[in-house]
Design a protein around this motif. Structure first.
Motif, short mmCIF file in Angstrom:
data_model
loop_
_atom_site.label_atom_id
_atom_site.label_comp_id
_atom_site.label_asym_id
_atom_site.label_seq_id
_atom_site.Cartn_x
_atom_site.Cartn_y
_atom_site.Cartn_z
N UNK A 87 11.28 -35.18 -8.74
CA UNK A 87 11.56 -35.97 -9.62
C UNK A 87 12.13 -36.86 -9.85
N UNK A 88 13.33 -36.30 -9.29
CA UNK A 88 14.69 -37.71 -9.39
C UNK A 88 14.77 -38.44 -8.06
N UNK A 89 13.56 -37.24 -7.26
CA UNK A 89 13.78 -37.81 -5.82
C UNK A 89 12.51 -38.91 -5.06
N UNK A 90 12.01 -38.57 -6.22
CA UNK A 90 10.45 -39.66 -6.20
C UNK A 90 10.88 -41.01 -7.12
N UNK A 91 11.66 -41.09 -7.86
CA UNK A 91 12.22 -42.13 -8.82
C UNK A 91 13.48 -42.90 -7.76
N UNK A 92 14.15 -42.12 -7.28
CA UNK A 92 15.13 -42.70 -6.59
C UNK A 92 14.33 -42.98 -5.30
N UNK A 93 13.04 -42.85 -4.70
CA UNK A 93 12.17 -43.64 -2.88
C UNK A 93 11.69 -45.10 -4.29
N UNK A 94 11.12 -45.43 -4.98
CA UNK A 94 10.79 -46.29 -5.72
C UNK A 94 11.55 -46.84 -5.86
N UNK A 95 13.36 -46.84 -6.57
CA UNK A 95 14.06 -47.82 -6.89
C UNK A 95 14.42 -48.25 -5.60
N UNK A 96 14.18 -47.77 -4.38
CA UNK A 96 15.18 -48.06 -3.10
C UNK A 96 14.17 -48.41 -2.18
N UNK A 97 13.14 -48.58 -2.74
CA UNK A 97 11.40 -49.54 -2.13
C UNK A 97 11.92 -50.80 -1.94
N UNK A 98 11.98 -51.60 -1.13
CA UNK A 98 11.61 -52.66 -0.64
C UNK A 98 11.33 -53.29 -2.16
N UNK A 99 12.41 -54.90 -2.30
CA UNK A 99 12.14 -55.73 -3.33
C UNK A 99 10.41 -56.04 -3.61
N UNK A 100 9.79 -56.09 -4.76
CA UNK A 100 8.81 -56.39 -4.87
C UNK A 100 8.40 -57.24 -5.76
N UNK A 101 7.00 -57.15 -6.00
CA UNK A 101 5.75 -57.56 -6.85
C UNK A 101 6.89 -57.11 -8.19
N UNK A 102 6.68 -57.17 -9.34
CA UNK A 102 7.33 -56.13 -10.69
C UNK A 102 6.27 -55.92 -11.16
N UNK A 103 4.97 -56.58 -11.01
CA UNK A 103 3.82 -54.83 -11.52
C UNK A 103 3.39 -53.75 -10.79
N UNK A 104 4.19 -54.08 -9.39
CA UNK A 104 3.72 -53.04 -8.68
C UNK A 104 5.01 -51.83 -8.99
N UNK A 105 5.88 -52.56 -9.29
CA UNK A 105 7.56 -51.80 -9.22
C UNK A 105 7.00 -51.12 -10.28
N UNK A 106 6.94 -51.64 -11.72
CA UNK A 106 6.62 -51.08 -13.20
C UNK A 106 5.76 -49.91 -12.65
N UNK A 107 4.25 -50.15 -12.48
CA UNK A 107 3.41 -49.17 -12.51
C UNK A 107 3.73 -48.24 -11.93
N UNK A 108 4.43 -48.14 -10.69
CA UNK A 108 5.20 -46.81 -10.09
C UNK A 108 5.96 -46.53 -11.35
N UNK A 109 6.95 -46.86 -11.72
CA UNK A 109 7.65 -46.08 -12.51
C UNK A 109 6.92 -45.26 -13.45
N UNK A 110 5.51 -46.31 -14.17
CA UNK A 110 5.51 -45.67 -14.95
C UNK A 110 4.25 -44.56 -14.90
N UNK A 111 4.05 -44.55 -13.12
CA UNK A 111 3.05 -43.19 -13.30
C UNK A 111 3.96 -42.19 -12.61
N UNK A 112 5.48 -41.63 -12.34
CA UNK A 112 6.24 -41.45 -11.98
C UNK A 112 6.33 -40.73 -13.90
N UNK A 113 6.72 -41.45 -14.73
CA UNK A 113 7.06 -40.84 -16.11
C UNK A 113 6.22 -39.82 -16.98
#
Length: 143
Positions: A87-113
């Protein structure tokens, strides 16, 4: 007799708690209309750090317990700790992705949560029993 189960219960509780805290943090950001990627990344990084801290803390206690007993920890404990680390590694991967659209980043974080909150220990153990290769990357000695 079942004191070894303490560690898988702690890891399962940590996964749920961290996922819930992340979900609440993300919800608060959206409600406060703080819709920039940096604030979401900060919330994700806080959850990542908590996953690492809990993985290390629980793993250290589990190693001491196993050494005192002269036994292994059991598959359920290993799976729960590996899933917490993942879970920590998955979150880290999302946080370190290329800066993108806010809604995509939020959706990925919400999916993991959400997946952290809905995790089923029995299903995870069954998955790892069916695919033992999944645990090869997890080493409790270094967690």
């Amino acid at each position: 007799m079942y004191d070894h189960m303490r560690f898988d219960l702690e890891a399962c509780a940590a996964i749920y708690r961290i996922g819930d805290q992340l979900r609440e943090a993300l919800r608060s950001l959206v409600q406060a209309r703080r819709t920039d990627s940096a604030t979401v990344v900060n919330a994700i990084r806080d959850a990542t750090k908590e996953c690492r801290r809990e993985t290390g803390r629980i793993s250290a206690a589990a190693r001491v317990h196993a050494a005192r007993r002269g036994t292994g920890l059991g598959l359920s404990t290993l799976v729960a700790l590996a899933d917490l680390q993942f879970a920590g590694l998955s979150l880290d991967a999302v946080a370190n992705e290329e800066p993108g659209e806010f809604t995509g980043l939020l959706a990925n974080a919400e999916d993991i949560a959400s997946s952290m909150r809905q995790r089923d220990q029995a299903a995870s153990v069954a998955l790892h029993m069916k695919h033992p290769v999944l645990l090869r990357n997890f080493d409790i000695a270094t967690a």
